[in-house]
Design a protein around this motif. Structure first.
Motif, PDB file in Angstrom:
ATOM      1  N   ARG A  65       0.841  -1.193   0.000  1.00 52.17           N
ATOM      2  CA  ARG A  65       0.000   0.000   0.000  1.00 52.17           C
ATOM      3  C   ARG A  65       0.881   1.250   0.000  1.00 52.17           C
ATOM      4  O   ARG A  65       2.041   1.190   0.423  1.00 52.17           O
ATOM      5  CB  ARG A  65      -0.940  -0.003   1.195  1.00 52.17           C
ATOM      6  N   PRO A  66       0.350   2.373  -0.466  1.00 50.74           N
ATOM      7  CA  PRO A  66       1.138   3.610  -0.452  1.00 50.74           C
ATOM      8  C   PRO A  66       1.509   3.995   0.990  1.00 50.74           C
ATOM      9  O   PRO A  66       0.695   3.916   1.894  1.00 50.74           O
ATOM     10  CB  PRO A  66       0.193   4.652  -1.055  1.00 50.74           C
ATOM     11  N   GLY A  67       2.736   4.370   1.184  1.00 53.39           N
ATOM     12  CA  GLY A  67       3.189   4.789   2.500  1.00 53.39           C
ATOM     13  C   GLY A  67       3.810   3.682   3.327  1.00 53.39           C
ATOM     14  O   GLY A  67       4.369   3.954   4.387  1.00 53.39           O
ATOM     15  N   SER A  68       3.734   2.456   2.895  1.00 55.65           N
ATOM     16  CA  SER A  68       4.280   1.372   3.707  1.00 55.65           C
ATOM     17  C   SER A  68       5.808   1.289   3.623  1.00 55.65           C
ATOM     18  O   SER A  68       6.437   0.741   4.517  1.00 55.65           O
ATOM     19  CB  SER A  68       3.666   0.038   3.320  1.00 55.65           C
ATOM     20  N   LYS A  69       6.396   1.847   2.588  1.00 51.55           N
ATOM     21  CA  LYS A  69       7.855   1.790   2.454  1.00 51.55           C
ATOM     22  C   LYS A  69       8.533   2.582   3.570  1.00 51.55           C
ATOM     23  O   LYS A  69       9.508   2.121   4.159  1.00 51.55           O
ATOM     24  CB  LYS A  69       8.292   2.327   1.093  1.00 51.55           C
ATOM     25  N   LYS A  70       8.001   3.732   3.889  1.00 50.45           N
ATOM     26  CA  LYS A  70       8.575   4.558   4.952  1.00 50.45           C
ATOM     27  C   LYS A  70       8.500   3.829   6.292  1.00 50.45           C
ATOM     28  O   LYS A  70       9.471   3.804   7.052  1.00 50.45           O
ATOM     29  CB  LYS A  70       7.834   5.893   5.036  1.00 50.45           C
ATOM     30  N   ILE A  71       7.378   3.220   6.573  1.00 53.44           N
ATOM     31  CA  ILE A  71       7.210   2.488   7.825  1.00 53.44           C
ATOM     32  C   ILE A  71       8.151   1.283   7.866  1.00 53.44           C
ATOM     33  O   ILE A  71       8.777   1.002   8.893  1.00 53.44           O
ATOM     34  CB  ILE A  71       5.745   2.057   8.004  1.00 53.44           C
ATOM     35  N   ALA A  72       8.280   0.574   6.758  1.00 52.62           N
ATOM     36  CA  ALA A  72       9.159  -0.597   6.705  1.00 52.62           C
ATOM     37  C   ALA A  72      10.621  -0.198   6.918  1.00 52.62           C
ATOM     38  O   ALA A  72      11.370  -0.909   7.596  1.00 52.62           O
ATOM     39  CB  ALA A  72       8.995  -1.313   5.371  1.00 52.62           C
ATOM     40  N   GLU A  73      11.029   0.935   6.384  1.00 51.30           N
ATOM     41  CA  GLU A  73      12.400   1.405   6.592  1.00 51.30           C
ATOM     42  C   GLU A  73      12.638   1.775   8.052  1.00 51.30           C
ATOM     43  O   GLU A  73      13.706   1.492   8.597  1.00 51.30           O
ATOM     44  CB  GLU A  73      12.690   2.591   5.675  1.00 51.30           C
ATOM     45  N   GLN A  74      11.655   2.387   8.695  1.00 56.59           N
ATOM     46  CA  GLN A  74      11.792   2.730  10.113  1.00 56.59           C
ATOM     47  C   GLN A  74      11.903   1.466  10.966  1.00 56.59           C
ATOM     48  O   GLN A  74      12.721   1.393  11.874  1.00 56.59           O
ATOM     49  CB  GLN A  74      10.593   3.562  10.579  1.00 56.59           C
ATOM     50  N   VAL A  75      11.087   0.487  10.675  1.00 54.91           N
ATOM     51  CA  VAL A  75      11.106  -0.762  11.434  1.00 54.91           C
ATOM     52  C   VAL A  75      12.421  -1.504  11.197  1.00 54.91           C
ATOM     53  O   VAL A  75      12.963  -2.124  12.115  1.00 54.91           O
ATOM     54  CB  VAL A  75       9.884  -1.631  11.063  1.00 54.91           C
ATOM     55  N   ALA A  76      12.954  -1.436  10.003  1.00 54.55           N
ATOM     56  CA  ALA A  76      14.209  -2.129   9.678  1.00 54.55           C
ATOM     57  C   ALA A  76      15.381  -1.528  10.439  1.00 54.55           C
ATOM     58  O   ALA A  76      16.377  -2.217  10.695  1.00 54.55           O
ATOM     59  CB  ALA A  76      14.469  -2.077   8.188  1.00 54.55           C
TER      60      ALA A  76
END
Length: 50
Positions: A32-43
């Motif tokens: 979904r749009p916006g999930s890349k930013k969240i995934a990078e933070q979690v990583a």
């Protein structure tokens, strides 16, 4: 043996449909749009100093 047959019929129809819907939902959620930013933070969590 009727229990096995009933379970087999359920697994061949509704359970398969349910797993397919769940899989599609997970894929849509992941891309979904916006999930890349969240995934990078979690990583980055393991690399942060407390």
């Amino acid at each position: 043996m009727e229990t096995y047959t009933a379970m087999r019929e359920f697994a061949d129809s509704w359970a398969l449909a349910g797993m397919t819907v769940f899989f599609i939902g997970v894929v849509v959620f992941a891309f979904r749009p916006g999930s890349k930013k969240i995934a990078e933070q979690v990583a980055r969590i393991p690399l942060e100093d407390d």
